[in-house]
Design a protein around this motif. Sequence first.
Motif, mmCIF file in Angstrom:
data_model
loop_
_atom_site.group_PDB
_atom_site.id
_atom_site.type_symbol
_atom_site.label_atom_id
_atom_site.label_comp_id
_atom_site.label_asym_id
_atom_site.label_seq_id
_atom_site.Cartn_x
_atom_site.Cartn_y
_atom_site.Cartn_z
ATOM 1 N N SER A 1 0.836 -1.202 0.000
ATOM 2 C CA SER A 1 0.000 0.000 0.000
ATOM 3 C C SER A 1 0.869 1.249 0.000
ATOM 4 N N GLN A 2 0.235 2.393 -0.251
ATOM 5 C CA GLN A 2 0.955 3.670 -0.281
ATOM 6 C C GLN A 2 1.507 4.052 1.090
ATOM 7 N N GLU A 3 0.958 3.464 2.157
ATOM 8 C CA GLU A 3 1.461 3.765 3.497
ATOM 9 C C GLU A 3 2.934 3.373 3.656
ATOM 10 N N SER A 4 3.357 2.383 2.884
ATOM 11 C CA SER A 4 4.755 1.941 2.959
ATOM 12 C C SER A 4 5.726 3.002 2.472
ATOM 13 N N PHE A 5 5.200 4.017 1.773
ATOM 14 C CA PHE A 5 6.057 5.039 1.160
ATOM 15 C C PHE A 5 5.660 6.458 1.573
ATOM 16 N N SER A 6 4.808 6.582 2.570
ATOM 17 C CA SER A 6 4.264 7.884 2.953
ATOM 18 C C SER A 6 5.329 8.800 3.560
ATOM 19 N N ASN A 7 5.013 10.107 3.561
ATOM 20 C CA ASN A 7 5.898 11.124 4.145
ATOM 21 C C ASN A 7 7.280 11.162 3.509
ATOM 22 N N ASN A 8 7.293 11.000 2.205
ATOM 23 C CA ASN A 8 8.458 11.312 1.384
ATOM 24 C C ASN A 8 8.011 12.426 0.437
ATOM 25 N N PRO A 9 8.201 13.693 0.825
ATOM 26 C CA PRO A 9 7.611 14.817 0.081
ATOM 27 C C PRO A 9 7.934 14.838 -1.409
ATOM 28 N N ARG A 10 9.073 14.274 -1.794
ATOM 29 C CA ARG A 10 9.466 14.339 -3.205
ATOM 30 C C ARG A 10 9.038 13.108 -4.010
ATOM 31 N N LEU A 11 8.421 12.145 -3.345
ATOM 32 C CA LEU A 11 7.874 11.005 -4.084
ATOM 33 C C LEU A 11 6.584 11.443 -4.763
ATOM 34 N N GLU A 12 6.429 11.113 -6.037
ATOM 35 C CA GLU A 12 5.283 11.598 -6.796
ATOM 36 C C GLU A 12 4.286 10.499 -7.131
ATOM 37 N N GLY A 13 4.148 9.547 -6.218
ATOM 38 C CA GLY A 13 3.134 8.523 -6.410
ATOM 39 C C GLY A 13 3.637 7.334 -7.201
ATOM 40 N N PRO A 14 2.737 6.373 -7.441
ATOM 41 C CA PRO A 14 3.140 5.136 -8.100
ATOM 42 C C PRO A 14 3.456 5.342 -9.573
ATOM 43 N N GLU A 15 4.386 4.546 -10.044
ATOM 44 C CA GLU A 15 4.727 4.536 -11.460
ATOM 45 C C GLU A 15 3.530 4.022 -12.254
ATOM 46 N N LEU A 16 3.164 4.734 -13.289
ATOM 47 C CA LEU A 16 2.068 4.309 -14.153
ATOM 48 C C LEU A 16 2.667 3.602 -15.357
ATOM 49 N N MET A 17 2.575 2.303 -15.362
ATOM 50 C CA MET A 17 3.218 1.524 -16.412
ATOM 51 C C MET A 17 2.699 1.948 -17.784
ATOM 52 N N GLY A 18 3.629 2.292 -18.652
ATOM 53 C CA GLY A 18 3.253 2.695 -20.004
ATOM 54 C C GLY A 18 3.026 4.183 -20.136
ATOM 55 N N PHE A 19 2.985 4.905 -18.991
ATOM 56 C CA PHE A 19 2.722 6.342 -19.042
ATOM 57 C C PHE A 19 3.888 7.160 -18.473
ATOM 58 N N VAL A 20 4.420 6.717 -17.342
ATOM 59 C CA VAL A 20 5.512 7.452 -16.710
ATOM 60 C C VAL A 20 6.755 6.575 -16.734
ATOM 61 N N ARG A 21 7.824 7.075 -17.345
ATOM 62 C CA ARG A 21 9.067 6.336 -17.343
ATOM 63 C C ARG A 21 9.660 6.386 -15.937
ATOM 64 N N TYR A 22 10.055 5.227 -15.431
ATOM 65 C CA TYR A 22 10.604 5.153 -14.084
ATOM 66 C C TYR A 22 11.836 6.053 -13.944
ATOM 67 N N GLU A 23 12.712 6.017 -14.946
ATOM 68 C CA GLU A 23 13.948 6.769 -14.849
ATOM 69 C C GLU A 23 13.725 8.276 -14.907
ATOM 70 N N GLY A 24 12.666 8.703 -15.595
ATOM 71 C CA GLY A 24 12.479 10.130 -15.790
ATOM 72 C C GLY A 24 11.351 10.704 -14.958
ATOM 73 N N GLY A 25 10.511 9.864 -14.382
ATOM 74 C CA GLY A 25 9.362 10.375 -13.641
ATOM 75 C C GLY A 25 9.731 10.850 -12.271
ATOM 76 N N GLY A 26 9.054 11.886 -11.792
ATOM 77 C CA GLY A 26 9.256 12.345 -10.436
ATOM 78 C C GLY A 26 10.381 13.341 -10.310
ATOM 79 N N ASN A 27 10.353 14.066 -9.216
ATOM 80 C CA ASN A 27 11.337 15.121 -8.972
ATOM 81 C C ASN A 27 12.519 14.550 -8.186
ATOM 82 N N CYS A 28 13.667 14.413 -8.874
ATOM 83 C CA CYS A 28 14.859 13.893 -8.208
ATOM 84 C C CYS A 28 16.037 14.840 -8.379
ATOM 85 N N LYS A 29 15.755 16.116 -8.508
ATOM 86 C CA LYS A 29 16.832 17.087 -8.684
ATOM 87 C C LYS A 29 17.295 17.609 -7.343
#
Length: 218
Positions: free
Chosen positions: A190-218
């Motif tokens: 569940s999402q609770e396993s990853f909660s309170n990581n402000p820069r995590l942008e939710g689950p990877e959407l297979m086919g829509f969001v590339r894992y390597e490029g999705g989310g803010n990791c700067k």
Amino acid sequence: MEISRLLFHFVVVLLLLTSSTLINANVEGDALFSLRRVVQDPQKVLQSWDPTLVDPCTWFHVTCDTDNRVTRLDLGNAKLSGNLAPELGKLERLQYLELYMNELVGPIPEELGGLKSLVSLDLYHNNLTGSIPSSLSKLPNLKFLRLNGNRLSGRIPRELTQLGSLKIIDLSDNDLCGTIPTSGTFSKFSQESFSNNPRLEGPELMGFVRYEGGGNCK
């Protein structure tokens, strides 16, 4: 004559077995003492860790199997501070590494990926920094991975989805970034396993969001 020959072979085998046990005990004792050298221990919970004793199975907070190989290290809530020793990765039969609720800092050593027998890795509620090592994906028996309540950053290694035995993962309350892998074992968490990581942008959407490029990791 035959009895003497049999007795000779028995003594040789016994000496070889004893020698092997002592070598393993020395290697594991050295690995454990490496931890004692790099941490501060104000409550002296490691006082019994005497490097002059060949067998670390006599040390407090250390559990061994019938072959005198270390299987468990219980140092939760022991007020230890300092770094994790990479040498802990040499404990080939270690099943439980319990170092939660201390004041440990620095990175999680990649060498912990060598703990092939590990069932539980509990490092939660410390001050660990750096990324989660992808080498943890090499732990085929790992069932419990709790790294919550640290200051870990970077992406969640996608390789961790290959941990087929994993039952519980808690990466909450860190500074992880990017997207949450959803394939393999991660599909059941569940999402609770990853909660309170402000820069995590939710689950990877297979086919829509590339894992390597999705989310803010700067």
